[in-house]
Scaffold this active site. Structure first.
Site, mmCIF file in Angstrom:
data_model
loop_
_atom_site.group_PDB
_atom_site.id
_atom_site.type_symbol
_atom_site.label_atom_id
_atom_site.label_comp_id
_atom_site.label_asym_id
_atom_site.label_seq_id
_atom_site.Cartn_x
_atom_site.Cartn_y
_atom_site.Cartn_z
ATOM 1 N N CYS A 161 35.434 -18.434 103.694
ATOM 2 C CA CYS A 161 36.790 -18.586 104.424
ATOM 3 C C CYS A 161 37.645 -17.420 103.954
ATOM 4 O O CYS A 161 38.850 -17.166 104.375
ATOM 5 C CB CYS A 161 37.502 -19.939 104.133
ATOM 6 S SG CYS A 161 36.404 -21.188 104.769
ATOM 7 N N HIS A 301 46.939 -19.605 102.103
ATOM 8 C CA HIS A 301 45.698 -20.128 102.486
ATOM 9 C C HIS A 301 45.640 -21.565 102.882
ATOM 10 O O HIS A 301 45.286 -21.824 104.195
ATOM 11 C CB HIS A 301 44.763 -19.802 101.228
ATOM 12 C CG HIS A 301 43.190 -20.447 101.875
ATOM 13 N ND1 HIS A 301 42.505 -19.790 102.814
ATOM 14 C CD2 HIS A 301 42.369 -21.372 101.398
ATOM 15 C CE1 HIS A 301 41.363 -20.277 102.998
ATOM 16 N NE2 HIS A 301 41.243 -21.260 102.059
ATOM 17 N N GLU A 312 46.260 -23.770 95.033
ATOM 18 C CA GLU A 312 47.121 -22.479 95.251
ATOM 19 C C GLU A 312 48.490 -22.232 94.930
ATOM 20 O O GLU A 312 48.970 -21.268 94.394
ATOM 21 C CB GLU A 312 46.954 -22.192 96.988
ATOM 22 C CG GLU A 312 47.596 -21.028 97.523
ATOM 23 C CD GLU A 312 47.508 -20.864 98.928
ATOM 24 O OE1 GLU A 312 47.158 -21.889 99.693
ATOM 25 O OE2 GLU A 312 47.711 -19.609 99.266
ATOM 26 N N LYS A 333 47.821 -22.675 109.256
ATOM 27 C CA LYS A 333 46.786 -23.321 109.559
ATOM 28 C C LYS A 333 47.297 -24.637 110.117
ATOM 29 O O LYS A 333 46.359 -25.497 110.758
ATOM 30 C CB LYS A 333 45.835 -23.822 108.333
ATOM 31 C CG LYS A 333 44.989 -22.334 108.200
ATOM 32 C CD LYS A 333 43.770 -22.852 107.248
ATOM 33 C CE LYS A 333 43.204 -21.496 106.684
ATOM 34 N NZ LYS A 333 44.018 -20.344 105.730
ATOM 35 N N HIS A 338 41.601 -24.142 110.800
ATOM 36 C CA HIS A 338 41.137 -23.207 109.927
ATOM 37 C C HIS A 338 39.871 -22.500 110.577
ATOM 38 O O HIS A 338 38.868 -23.148 110.785
ATOM 39 C CB HIS A 338 40.709 -24.153 108.544
ATOM 40 C CG HIS A 338 40.016 -23.100 107.622
ATOM 41 N ND1 HIS A 338 39.886 -21.860 107.620
ATOM 42 C CD2 HIS A 338 39.715 -23.619 106.261
ATOM 43 C CE1 HIS A 338 39.519 -21.358 106.388
ATOM 44 N NE2 HIS A 338 39.367 -22.568 105.663
ATOM 45 N N PHE A 398 34.716 -21.008 99.896
ATOM 46 C CA PHE A 398 33.521 -21.429 98.936
ATOM 47 C C PHE A 398 32.856 -20.391 98.363
ATOM 48 O O PHE A 398 32.465 -19.229 98.975
ATOM 49 C CB PHE A 398 32.627 -22.201 99.999
ATOM 50 C CG PHE A 398 33.131 -23.527 100.255
ATOM 51 C CD1 PHE A 398 34.239 -24.210 99.996
ATOM 52 C CD2 PHE A 398 32.435 -24.388 101.511
ATOM 53 C CE1 PHE A 398 34.880 -25.502 100.395
ATOM 54 C CE2 PHE A 398 32.910 -25.523 102.014
ATOM 55 C CZ PHE A 398 34.295 -26.049 101.277
#
Lengths: 410, 82
Positions: A161, A301, A312, A333, A338, A398
Site C-alpha cells: 500500500c 494514510h 500513524e 480513505k 483504500h 505490508f
C-alpha cells in the site's frame, strides 16, 4: 539538484472518473463506497459485501481492443495517465527524456485468476496468449510507456500500500538527478475480486459493516473496524521547474520531498512506536528544506484499522511534537476506501489540489473521534492559511514500507 | 454443418475485428495478416483459437505459420471443418 513541479494530474476513483471531479466529490463530503452487486458475492458467500468501486467503468472509456489487452489495473492506469498528460498540455519532450514510474500493489490479479479458471475449465490452449503481459505488475507502467512513447525508462515500485507513493518518490528523485525531464508517475489497483477480498477478510483487515457501506470507512472513529477496499488509479506529470517554466505550463505545486524507509518490525503490523514512519516524514521534510512548522496539512494514510490509525498518530506526534495540534489532517480513505497500490497516487492528487485550492478536504464518518488520536481533523473543508504551505502525504504498506511525499504550494 | 467459403470469410473477419478493431471490410482474401493487416503473433493466436471454436475446426500450432493470407486461413478452415 533540479527543482521538480507538478504540471498535470489525473485520477479515476470510487468518487468520480477524473481528478477534478474526484476532488469536487471529496470536498462535498461524498462517499464512493457501495454494495457489490456482482454474482460472485453470493456465489462464494463473501463475508464483506461492499467496496469502493470505480465510479466510471474503464470499459466506458477505452476501446474494446485496448481493454482486451489490459488487465483492469492497467486500464485504470492508462486512463489516469492520459488525463494527467492532457492536463499537462501534452508536453513536447524528447522520448529519451520521458520516463514512467507507475506502481501497483498486487498487479494483474483478475487476469491471473481468470486465466487459471480458463485452464481448469477449458484447458491450456484456451489460456489467452496475452496473459503474461497482462498479469505482470509492471503492466500498468508499460501500458503508459507505450501510449506516451516514454524511452527514459519505465519503472514499477511494488511495496504493497506504499507503492503509489514510492513510485512518485522515485520519479521525483529521477528528475532531480537529471535522468529524465518529465515523468508520468502514480499507481493503480483493481483487486475487487473475490480472492483478494476473501484473503484480506481472512486476516480481519476489512470492515464488515455490510449493512451501511457508506459509513464503513471511518478513520479515527472509535467504531472503526477495518479498511474498505477501493479501486482506480491516480497519475501525476512531474517535470523540472525549468521545463515547465520554459513552456509556460500551469504549475500546481512543487514536489519537495519523497522519502522511503522500512520498519523491519512485522510483516503486516505497523511498529507501534512509529519509528520508521516518523523517519520517513522527517527525511521528506529534510529533502524539502522545510521545518516542521512549515507543514500545515497532512493527508494521512489512515486506513480505518484499529491499530494502524493509532500507530500513524504516534509517528506524527513523534515528528511534530506540539506542532501536531496545528496540522490540518485529512483521512480521505473515509470517502474513497483504500486503493492499495493506487492509494498514494490519488492521495497525492488530493494533496496537490488542497495546496492549489488552499483547502483541506473534509473527513467523513468521524462521529466520535478516538480519544487516543487527538489530531485536528476537519469535518468540513477548511482553508489553509499560508500561501507557501507545505503538505505531506503518508503511505505505509505490508512489509513495513513507509513512503512519504512532501509538496509546497507555489 | 459445414460453412461455405463466404461464411468462413465473414466469420473470420468478425473475429479479426473483435480482436484488433480492424474493420471487417478490410479483411479480404488477398490480404496478409502481418504485412497488410498488421496483426501481431499474439493476436493471431487469439484469432486462431476463437476460429477453432467458431468453425469447429482444429488448427494445429505448426499449421498457423502457414496461414500467411486471409485466403490461407479461409481455405484451411473450409477444408478441415467437421
Amino acid at each position: 539538484m533540479k527543482r521538480v513541479v507538478v504540471t498535470g494530474i489525473g485520477a479515476t476513483t470510487p468518487l468520480a472518473g477524473s481528478a477534478n471531479a474526484s476532488w469536487q466529490a471529496l470536498v462535498a463530503g461524498k462517499s464512493g463506497i457501495s454494495t457489490l452487486e456482482q454474482d460472485w458475492v453470493a456465489q462464494y458467500e463473501i463475508p464483506v459485501t461492499f467496496a469502493g468501486q470505480a465510479k466510471i467503468s474503464a470499459l466506458d472509456i477505452l476501446t474494446p481492443q485496448e481493454a482486451k489487452r489490459l488487465d483492469p489495473s492497467s486500464q485504470f492506469a492508462l486512463i489516469s495517465a492520459r488525463e494527467a498528460w492532457a492536463d499537462a498540455g501534452e508536453p513536447e519532450v524528447e522520448p529519451e527524456r520521458l520516463a514512467v514510474d507507475f506502481a501497483t500493489g498486487i498487479g494483474g490479479v483478475w487476469t491471473l485468476l481468470d486465466a487459471f479458471d480458463t485452464l481448469k475449465e477449458r484447458g491450456p490452449r484456451r489460456v489467452l496468449p496475452m496473459t503474461v503481459p497482462m498479469l505482470m505488475p509492471n503492466g500498468p507502467a508499460a501500458a503508459i510507456g507505450m501510449a506516451l512513447g516514454a524511452r527514459a525508462g519505465v519503472h514499477t515500485a511494488v511495496s504493497a500500500c506504499a507503492s503509489g507513493n514510492e513510485a512518485i518518490a522515485n520519479a521525483f528523485h529521477r528528475i532531480q538527478r537529471g535522468e529524465a525531464d518529465v515523468v508520468v508517475a502514480g499507481g493503480a489497483e483493481a483487486a475487487i475480486h473475490p480472492l483478494p477480498i476473501s484473503a484480506f477478510a481472512a486476516m480481519h483487515a476489512l470492515s464488515k459493516r455490510n449493512d451501511s457501506p457508506e459509513q464503513a470507512s471511518r478513520p479515527y472513529d472509535t467504531d472503526r473496524d477495518g479498511f474498505v477496499m477501493g479501486e482506480g488509479a491516480g497519475a501525476l506529470v512531474l517535470e523540472t521547474l525549468d521545463s515547465a517554466t520554459a513552456r509556460g505550463a500551469k504549475i500546481y505545486c512543487e514536489i519537495v520531498g519523497g522519502s522511503v524507509t522500512s520498519d523491519s518490525y512485522h510483516i503486516t503490523a505497523p511498529d507501534p512506536e512509529g519509528a520508521g514512519a516518523a523517519r520517513a516524514m522527517l527525511q521528506a521534510l529534510e529533502q524539502a528544506g522545510a521545518s516542521i512548522e512549515d507543514v500545515e496539512h497532512v493527508n494521512a494514510h489512515a486506513t480505518s484499522t484499529p491499530v494502524g490509525d493509532i500507530a500513524e498518530y504516534t509517528a506524527i506526534k513523534r515528528v511534530f511534537g506540539s506542532h501536531t495540534d496545528n496540522l490540518l489532517v485529512a483521512a480521505t480513505k473515509a470517502s474513497t476506501g483504500h486503493l492499495l497500490g493506487g492509494a498514494g497516487a490519488i492521495e497525492a492528487v488530493f494533496t496537490i489540489m488542497a495546496l492549489k485550492e488552499q483547502l483541506v478536504p473534509p473527513t467523513i464518518n468521524l462521529d466520535n473521534q478516538d480519544p487516543n488520536i487527538p489530531l485536528n481533523v476537519p469535518r468540513t473543508s477548511m482553508s489553509l492559511s499560508r500561501p507557501d504551505a507545505v503538505a505531506i502525504s503518508n503511505s505505509f504498506g505490508f512489509g513495513g514500507h513507509n513512503a512519504v511525499l512532501a509538496f509546497r504550494a507555489v | 454443418m459445414a460453412h461455405s467459403q463466404q461464411e468462413v470469410l465473414a466469420g473470420l473477419a468478425e473475429l479479426v475485428n473483435d480482436e484488433t478493431g480492424i474493420t471487417a471490410d478490410a479483411v479480404q482474401m488477398d490480404k496478409s495478416f502481418t504485412d497488410d493487416l498488421d496483426i501481431d503473433s499474439i493476436s493471431m493466436m487469439t484469432i486462431v483459437v476463437n476460429a477453432e471454436d467458431k468453425f469447429g475446426v482444429k488448427i494445429p500450432d505448426e499449421e498457423v505459420k502457414n496461414l500467411i493470407t486471409v485466403a490461407d486461413a479461409v481455405n484451411f478452415i473450409t477444408e478441415n471443418q467437421d
